[in-house]
Design an enzyme around this catalytic site. Sequence first.
Site, PDB file in Angstrom:
ATOM      1  N   HIS A   1       0.825  -1.222   0.000  1.00 49.10           N
ATOM      2  CA  HIS A   1       0.000   0.000   0.000  1.00 49.10           C
ATOM      3  C   HIS A   1       0.858   1.271   0.000  1.00 49.10           C
ATOM      4  CE1 HIS A   1      -2.961   3.022   0.977  1.00 49.10           C
ATOM      5  NE2 HIS A   1      -2.427   3.207   2.183  1.00 49.10           N
TER       6      HIS A   1
ATOM      7  N   GLU B   1       0.823   5.471  12.957  1.00 52.17           N
ATOM      8  CA  GLU B   1      -0.531   5.027  13.300  1.00 52.17           C
ATOM      9  C   GLU B   1      -0.614   3.526  13.544  1.00 52.17           C
ATOM     10  OE1 GLU B   1      -4.735   5.064  10.932  1.00 52.17           O
ATOM     11  OE2 GLU B   1      -3.353   6.709  10.533  1.00 52.17           O
ATOM     12  N   ASP B   2       0.113   2.724  12.742  1.00 51.14           N
ATOM     13  CA  ASP B   2      -0.096   1.267  12.747  1.00 51.14           C
ATOM     14  C   ASP B   2       1.016   0.446  13.390  1.00 51.14           C
ATOM     15  OD1 ASP B   2      -2.454   1.707  11.456  1.00 51.14           O
ATOM     16  OD2 ASP B   2      -1.733   1.180   9.460  1.00 51.14           O
TER      17      ASP B   2
ATOM     18  N   HIS C   1       3.754   6.741   5.717  1.00 53.01           N
ATOM     19  CA  HIS C   1       2.572   7.458   6.202  1.00 53.01           C
ATOM     20  C   HIS C   1       1.731   6.688   7.215  1.00 53.01           C
ATOM     21  CE1 HIS C   1       0.384   5.240   2.976  1.00 53.01           C
ATOM     22  NE2 HIS C   1      -0.670   5.423   3.745  1.00 53.01           N
TER      23      HIS C   1
ATOM     24  N   ASP D   1      -3.055   8.498  -0.825  1.00 54.10           N
ATOM     25  CA  ASP D   1      -3.430   7.402   0.077  1.00 54.10           C
ATOM     26  C   ASP D   1      -4.898   7.019  -0.135  1.00 54.10           C
ATOM     27  OD1 ASP D   1      -3.562   5.687   2.392  1.00 54.10           O
ATOM     28  OD2 ASP D   1      -4.361   7.377   3.537  1.00 54.10           O
TER      29      ASP D   1
ATOM     30  N   ASP E   1     -24.763  12.802 -26.787  1.00 55.43           N
ATOM     31  CA  ASP E   1     -24.783  13.306 -28.160  1.00 55.43           C
ATOM     32  C   ASP E   1     -23.882  14.518 -28.344  1.00 55.43           C
ATOM     33  OD1 ASP E   1     -26.304  11.384 -29.253  1.00 55.43           O
ATOM     34  OD2 ASP E   1     -28.198  12.479 -29.196  1.00 55.43           O
TER      35      ASP E   1
END
Length: 717
Positions: A51, A79-80, A75, A142, A262
């Site tokens: 990712h 957080e993770d 990034h 992201d 059209d």
Amino acid sequence: MSEEATVDRLTDQLSKYLDTSRINQVRRAYYYAEQAHEGQKRRSGEPYITHPLAVAHILADLRLDHQSLMAAMLHDVIEDTGIPKDALSEQFGDPVADLVDGVSKLTQIEFRTRAEAQAENFQKMTLAMARDIRVILVKLADRLHNMRTLGPLPYEKRQRIATETLDIYAPIANRLGMHSVCTELEDLGFASLYPMRSKYISQAVNKLRGSHQEIIEEIRGRLEEKLTDKELPGRILGREKHLNSIYNKMKFKQKSFHEIMDVYAFRIITESEDDCYRILGAVHSLYKPLPGRFKDYIAMPKANGYQSLHTTLFGMHVNIEIQIRTEEMEQIANNGIAAHWMYKNDQSAVSLVNQNRVDRWVKGLMEMRERADDSLEFIEHVKVDLFPDEIYVFTPKGKILELPGGATAVDFAYAIHTDIGNACVACRINRNLASLSQTLQSGQTVEIITAPGARPNPAWLSFVVTGKARSSIRHVLKNQRKTESVELGKTLLKRSLSGFGRNLSDVSKSQTEAVVNHNQVASFDDLLSEIGLGNRMAYLVARQLVSGEESEEDKARQENISQTVVPSGRSPVTIRGTEGLLVRFANCCKPIPGDPVVGVMDTGHGMVIHSDTCSRIPDGGDPQHRLTHLKWAKDISDEFSVELRVELERQRGVIAEVANAVAVADGNIERINVEEQNAHLSIVSLVVHVNGRRHLARVMRRVRNIRAVTHISRVRY
């Protein structure tokens, strides 16, 4: 393909515009992130590092700088993985750590609702954006990759992410001029929210494109032939219509699919601005232009920096839309603020202007954030401000201002400066006096008339459209309401203290603090504000200040705050009729100066003034004061509304006679309505502005003197 091969492919991509030392820094960030995310998997089962790597690829396509790419790799680390910001600062420097922190969510705080969490995280990102605009570019990349890979997520989460994308992130990409990112986010969001609709429209587009291929090629051939004849440089591209755009036109503009499809759309990319205008002349000589469909966004760029010439032609029995722009305008149209890094070396004028527009927008976001009470109100203002359509209006000195479609003179005033908006009292549009609520049109010249001491009108909130105007008005009204509630509370408390033979100045500081603590408020001003709003009883607070104690009886009364009655032996409170937001005049009895009046505290909203004979005054068996005796000041010059009921014989022109009689008596008719009538009699309801009972008597006498009038009375409910 292995991860190593993928990072090598990224390296090849970066080598086209970055030097070796910076590419090596990006690779180092990749290996650090790979180690930090070791063992973590995405919902699809892929290693998590795929990712951040994909996000970096998206930013590399936009040719962003090495620090942005490093932040893309890292990034999700804070957080993770639990690695702190300080560790990233030590390894990669403060700019990269700040970017990563700006994109990271507030995971350590417990929020009451998901909406509050979303709003707080967006507010945090906005603060980081103000320091470094690259934060939002990393976040958009992201979000784009997350939208591309939504498939494995549960249905509810897909719906929530897609809705948030369409509400906030796609409009932000549009506001930053990043057309290619915006349209992909919109189409992915649409496909996720409405998969069947997206599928059917996509199939219909592919089918139609096949059957129209011959016409498209013939138009392209004629355009190329015309450019060659005139020796004009330019490459011609077909322009795809996006699924979300088609769906919205069908839904909101009530157009059929074939009406939208059209239209044949082409884009001509040329070398210089001068060539754009010469090509415009050439295509107009080939096919007839449709009146009113030409737009010059080169001379007057859109708010997001977009520049191009737009024209619609009629040829071969179909409409042909053509956009003409230079290569640099094409890059800025597709990549917006991200194109700033593509042109960073030569600092072109177009790129710098675009950067300035974005800086102004971010500054406006910061002003809204400062005025909002909480993050939910802030995000509401931001959503309102992300309008796709702009109008262009002029100041009297010829400066151009961009405003969203539907903007009014009040929005214009706040766009110039907050202080001008707050002091605005009237406006001129094209030199003619106009209503402040009138919707502005492109090309108009707007002049704002201000007055010292003027304040925003709460009614403005019903028609302003910009987030800045809305947040500024609310901010001033909140402060005004607070000031007025403190003043009203102080007046009521002084009056209650006088009943105990005491003045406010007699109460000791320690006693005041004790009462503040006892009532569990932050300050004495907050306690006065609560009294002014009608949330607390002035009599009970006065008794606490005098005695230092609160009886069980007092507590019961405070809990049952709707009990009412006027205490005897108190001096009445003087009113002028201009007290502001917290003193209102009852619509039922419409009191005017000279009428005996009382004030009724309306919990949370201040005081409502009634005539003392009004049938809607609350009854009360408790002898302790929610009603307040009032008296009028002597020098009131304001006008007040009174309703009159006039019975008259039906005659030609009699209504005009009544109106004339009111005008002769210096009255002003607000509303006139014929309520009942038969063959001989009519009953007319009049709402008239007067400045007191004497003035009202003069108006009624004038009307009564009309021969056709049989009876006149003042209406009280």
